[in-house]
Design an enzyme around this catalytic site. Structure first.
Site, PDB file in Angstrom:
ATOM      1  N   HIS A  58      56.350  69.593 144.136  1.00  0.00           N
ATOM      2  CA  HIS A  58      55.639  69.986 142.916  1.00  0.00           C
ATOM      3  C   HIS A  58      55.334  71.473 143.020  1.00  0.00           C
ATOM      4  O   HIS A  58      54.888  71.944 144.067  1.00  0.00           O
ATOM      5  CB  HIS A  58      54.345  69.184 142.784  1.00  0.00           C
ATOM      6  CG  HIS A  58      53.722  69.231 141.429  1.00  0.00           C
ATOM      7  ND1 HIS A  58      53.155  70.382 140.912  1.00  0.00           N
ATOM      8  CD2 HIS A  58      53.572  68.278 140.474  1.00  0.00           C
ATOM      9  CE1 HIS A  58      52.686  70.124 139.707  1.00  0.00           C
ATOM     10  NE2 HIS A  58      52.922  68.854 139.413  1.00  0.00           N
ATOM     11  N   ARG A  69      49.787  73.421 132.723  1.00  0.00           N
ATOM     12  CA  ARG A  69      50.852  74.235 132.133  1.00  0.00           C
ATOM     13  C   ARG A  69      51.303  73.661 130.794  1.00  0.00           C
ATOM     14  O   ARG A  69      51.579  74.397 129.847  1.00  0.00           O
ATOM     15  CB  ARG A  69      52.039  74.326 133.101  1.00  0.00           C
ATOM     16  CG  ARG A  69      51.771  75.234 134.289  1.00  0.00           C
ATOM     17  CD  ARG A  69      52.910  75.202 135.299  1.00  0.00           C
ATOM     18  NE  ARG A  69      52.880  73.988 136.108  1.00  0.00           N
ATOM     19  CZ  ARG A  69      53.917  73.191 136.316  1.00  0.00           C
ATOM     20  NH1 ARG A  69      55.080  73.465 135.747  1.00  0.00           N
ATOM     21  NH2 ARG A  69      53.810  72.128 137.087  1.00  0.00           N
TER      22      ARG A  69
END
Length: 501
Positions: A281, A304
């Protein structure tokens, strides 16, 4: 004559007794006499399987977990759960289909994995969301668009709880409530580590071998077992074997995530698939007070997806499409940011905060995110740019009338057009982290474990769901599909056990 009457009376009495016994045993008393299904692991896959078996089929369950608490890694999931063509999407005017979801999943998988499992995952995503909403009264009324998704399809609830915690809490509460009323129907046994499965000469399951909380070796008699034991992202030993280039990276995984299920099933003859496909990740938080800690809090992809951007930690400039797939964003950080500390800055506007308030407040309470002015951001992170230049960078990103420099497909919750050097933003330091193992034991569409070098099942009584299995995601998992996998294949395991039970 009298003897004949007595004989008839005795026969009738025996017949009535048999009928009474049959009726007695056909109810809940019979449930207590049946061997339970053993579910290994109390993350969302295990909780889904257990709830489905008990609530729909009244099949008794013993839930074993080596940890001291329920939830596994699922309880930490912070972005949400995917679903296509759901009621929530229709309410929010989001056009989506299982076919589009499958297209995104296959693209992310990069030719790896088992397409039929991905097809099942996406086609049953709507019913998975609806099951959580109707059976457990979860709202799941908000959406985010994460990396690699064509549209917003990652569901979470409006409210104070992160999605993983909320879902795990709801499912575990229902199990505990049932257990308190009928301990014969469900037993939850923590601090109980499964070490082996007993099979008879025909390969049928006869029992589950485990170590209890006192270190005693015990056997739970059962004909059906469901492995929901998770991945191996915490095990340096297994990472060294299957993906040695990643052993230097920190991880988001809990200490229980050591691949126990994969090891046990492989020893029994199960096929392992895509074991070298380990997801890194791109954004694990760096704790400024404990920078070298091998364990990191995940910086949720929703940060995000809801508008956060990544800045180079030296130049203060954007360098990537923040909504690319996880492997791509990771590669961008590792190739474009300084290699000595392998980090980037995650920067968010006030609008992102307003849309993700409770989560960001939690991160701020852990000192993982700070609220600072642009001027302070430059000073505190020693950026080699001016505050005015950074303001220009943020304005450039926020201009929806021009094509994004890095082809970001969705720009929402951008920075105000009148942003200045005194304006405040939210910022945290992030680094790539070992997060998820796409590989595991091979399963079929019934959640049955497949035998090595064969398409036949290992045993009619052995099932797997969740991260312990492989083939569902291929080379890269889309954000939000981990919780979905747990629900889809956990329900499937329960439904197919019910047919055999």
């Amino acid at each position: 004559m009298i003897r004949s009457v007595r004989r008839v009376f005795i026969y009738v009495s025996i017949f009535v007794l048999i009928i009474v016994l049959k009726r007695t045993l056909s109810g809940t008393d019979q449930t207590s006499m049946k061997q339970p299904v053993v579910v290994i692991g109390s993350g969302l896959a295990g909780l889904t399987t257990s709830n489905r078996l008990i609530s729909k089929y009244r099949i008794p369950v013993v839930l074993l977990d080596k940890a001291a608490s329920i939830g596994g890694n699922s309880i930490k999931a912070s972005s949400g759960i995917n679903g296509a063509h759901t009621d929530t999407q229709q309410n929010l005017k989001v056009m989506d289909t299982p076919e589009l979801f499958l297209k995104d999943t296959l693209h992310s998988a990069k030719g790896r994995g088992v397409p039929s499992l991905m097809d099942k995952l996406t086609k049953e995503s709507k019913s998975a969301i609806r099951w959580l909403q109707t059976e457990f009264d979860l709202k799941l009324d908000l959406l985010a668009q994460l990396g690699g998704h064509s549209v917003p399809r990652t569901h979470r609830s409006s409210g104070k709880l992160p999605p993983g915690f909320e879902i795990v809490q709801a499912l575990s509460k229902k199990l505990k409530d049932i257990s308190s009323k009928d301990s014969n129907l469900v037993q939850i046994m923590l601090n109980s580590e499964v070490v082996d499965i007993e099979l008879d000469n025909q390969g049928h399951v006869t029992g589950v071998v485990y170590m209890d909380e006192n270190g005693n070796r015990k056997i739970m008699k059962s004909h059906h077992v469901v492995f929901c034991s998770g991945g191996f992202g915490y095990s340096k030993e297994m990472l060294k074997e299957y993906s040695p280039n990643l052993i230097h990276l920190p991880t988001t995984n809990g200490k229980q995530t050591t691949g126990d299920g994969q090891k046990i099933l492989s020893k029994l003859g199960a096929e392992l698939i895509d074991m070298d496909q380990v997801q890194v990740h791109p954004t694990g938080f760096i704790d400024p007070n404990d920078r070298e800690n091998n364990w990191k809090f995940l910086a949720a992809e929703a940060l995000r997806g809801l508008g956060g951007i990544l800045l180079h930690p030296t130049t203060g400039r954007r360098f990537t499409n923040e909504l690319s797939t996880r492997d791509t964003v990771t590669m961008e950080i590792q190739s474009k940011c300084p290699k000595n500390d392998n980090r980037a800055l995650l920067v968010m506007s006030d609008k992102v905060y307003e849309n993700y308030t409770n989560n960001i407040n939690f991160y701020m309470s852990k000192n993982l995110i700070k609220k600072v002015s642009i001027n302070d951001l430059i000073r505190q992170y020693d950026l080699q740019t001016t505050a005015s230049e950074l303001v220009t960078e943020l304005k450039s990103y926020s201009d929806v009338n021009t094509k994004d420099t890095f082809d970001r497909p969705l720009i929402i919750n951008a920075f105000d057009k009148d942003i200045s050097t005194e304006s405040t933003v939210y910022v945290g330091e992030v680094t790539p982290v070992v997060h998820f193992t796409m590989g595991g034991v091979k399963i079929n569409e019934k959640s049955q474990v497949i035998k090595k070098n064969s398409e036949s099942v290992l045993s009619n009584g052995i099932f797997a769901a969740g991260e312990v299995s492989g083939g569902v995601h291929g080379a890269n998992r889309l954000g939000g599909s981990s919780l979905l996998e747990c629900v889809v294949f956990g329900k499937t395991a329960a439904d197919n056990i019910a047919k055999l039970y």
